[in-house]
Design an enzyme around this catalytic site. Structure first.
Site: not given
Length: 493
Positions: A424-426, A428, A468
């Site tokens: 995704c972006s991070a 997690i 998350q």
């Protein structure tokens, strides 16, 4: 006989001189404080006491004298020492309030990438408040009626885990305050280093946590917000201490300073210079699949403009047949660089060519050919775009359909194929939801039960922070509940 007006003039002149004398003492007192590093508070008290004595001698009352002394000093120093930093301190006069504050310094530890890559702390945000890592700080979804963030006890009869410290819980402010990484120190501690009692407790929890759910229990559990919140907040996040990656220049290779790969499971890129840590580093981790299958998935951050080459090196090195992308390129801020070409491009000796693009309702499919030397491979990229920023999906079926489509594509891939890459972006939050759903669907089909807590713990052992938010944890339960109903309906037919 002395002239009265002359006497009054001398008296006024005397008073004025006393004022300037005490003003001089005040200025000299502060300079003395600065030069000798005495307590500023004690200096102020000493100077104020002098003025107080002066006004008492003039015939004023004790309380009135204190008020006048503060007013005079405040008035004079508003002109003599205006508010500006002196010796690193900010002395505020002329405001009626005396205070000293340490002057904040911008240490200049910023990303060199074109990508926007903020650091994340709840106490002191340095960039955009809305860009909390892909951390979706307050996700909302119509699928669940999320109540207040209350901490309730889980079902002691079904949970086989022990409580952990508050700092390890996702719901605590401590675990959300992610510190800055300062590169340029010694080698990281590495996996297997001596752990503190709190860290040992967290590791024990993640290795032993389990909560097996039958279909009936799963359906009930999916709607039990408070129990899911209690279970989620008791599960350690297992984030990596930034001190484990104190290497100069490493900051340019991480989209977020505090989202780092756990050392024991990180993907190590092959390099001609194995001693050059930066050339072997990528923010990615191997994750186990269903039944403990080793290296079934790779969870990674969305590539930045600085790491596109590293990303394609990993794709080729790991013989990846499928990429699952679960983020838009921009969601208020940049979340991922556009790492694929419109037609053809070459990265790190790998030629990437787009063969076909198919647009479905909730995702797009790109088919690439990768060529390096004489070898050629096929790669599929599923780009899921129906997961809104800072929320969970409005509907569960599209995600469930994507999971099943990716499973079918993996079965069709060559036997020599490697892990599926999910990002995704991070790498997690949404990534953790997708991988967990994929694993748990297999478990439900094979065993007839699911253990969402066990899967979450296993994912976090390999990459900290997976799944998350509590809302995402609830959403996974909801998707599995829906999938079980589909399986039951198919069996009845």
């Amino acid at each position: 006989m002395p002239c009265k007006c002359s006497h009054d003039y001398d008296t006024k002149l005397y008073v004025v001189n006393l004022h300037f004398f005490f003003l001089f003492l005040c200025v000299m007192g502060h300079l003395l404080i600065f030069s000798t590093r005495f307590s500023p508070e004690s200096g102020r008290c000493l100077i104020t006491s002098g003025y107080w004595v002066f006004f008492v001698v003039e015939g004023n009352g004790p309380l009135s004298s204190i008020y006048k002394a503060l007013q005079v000093i405040d008035f004079y120093l508003g002109f003599i020492l205006p508010c500006h930093p002196i010796f690193g301190m900010d002395w505020r006069y002329g405001t009626g309030l005396w205070s000293s504050e340490t002057v904040s310094r911008d240490i200049g530890d910023r990303r060199q990438s074109v990508s926007r890559q903020p650091s994340f702390t709840l106490s002191e945000w340095t960039d955009a408040q809305e860009d909390l890592i892909d951390l979706d700080p307050v996700p909302q979804t119509p699928v669940f009626d999320i109540g207040t963030d209350t901490r309730t006890e889980g079902d002691a009869a079904t949970l086989t885990v022990t409580p952990v410290g508050l700092q390890e819980r996702r719901g605590s402010n401590v675990s959300l305050t992610l510190d800055m990484c300062t590169p340029g120190c010694t080698e990281p501690y590495g996996y297997g280093a001596q752990l503190s009692p709190r860290d040992q407790s967290a590791q024990e929890y993640l290795r032993q946590g389990t909560h097996i759910l039958t279909p009936a229990m799963l359906h009930t559990r999916a709607m039990d917000d408070q129990s899911l919140q209690a279970e989620f907040y008791e599960t350690p996040m297992n984030f990596v201490d930034p001190k484990e990656y104190n290497y100069p220049g490493l900051v340019r290779k991480n989209r977020y300073k505090t989202i780092l790969p756990n050392t024991h499971s990180r993907v190590i890129l092959k390099s001609q210079d194995e001693d050059d840590f930066l050339s072997t580093y990528i923010n990615a981790n191997y994750l186990k699949g269903y039944g403990g299958e080793e290296c079934a998935y790779i969870a990674t951050q969305g590539p930045t403009v600085n790491t596109v080459g590293d990303f394609w090196r990993m794709v080729w090195q790991e013989r990846t047949p499928i990429i699952v992308m679960i983020t838009n390129l921009e969601e208020k801020n940049e979340k991922c660089a556009e790492y694929w070409p419109e037609d053809t491009v070459t990265h790190e000796g790998v030629e990437i060519t787009v063969v076909k693009v198919t647009q479905e309702d909730d995702y797009s499919l790109r088919v690439f050919t990768l060529k390096c030397g004489e070898e050629e491979r096929t790669l599929r990229q599923y780009w899921y775009t129906s997961w809104p920023d800072q929320k969970t999906p409005d509907k569960a079926p599209p995600l469930l359909e994507l999971v099943q489509e990716v499973e079918r594509a993996r079965e069709e891939a060559p036997p020599s194929s490697g892990p599926i890459i999910v990002h995704c972006s991070a790498g997690i939050g949404r990534t953790g939801c997708f991988i967990a759903t994929s694993i748990l669907c297999k478990q439900l089909r094979t065993e007839g039960v699911v253990d969402i807590l066990r899967t979450t713990c296993q994912l976090r052992l390999d990459r900290g922070g997976m799944i998350q938010t509590c809302e995402q944890y609830q959403f996974v339960h909801h998707v599995l509940s829906l999938y079980e109903k589909q399986l039951s309906q198919t069996a009845e037919e």
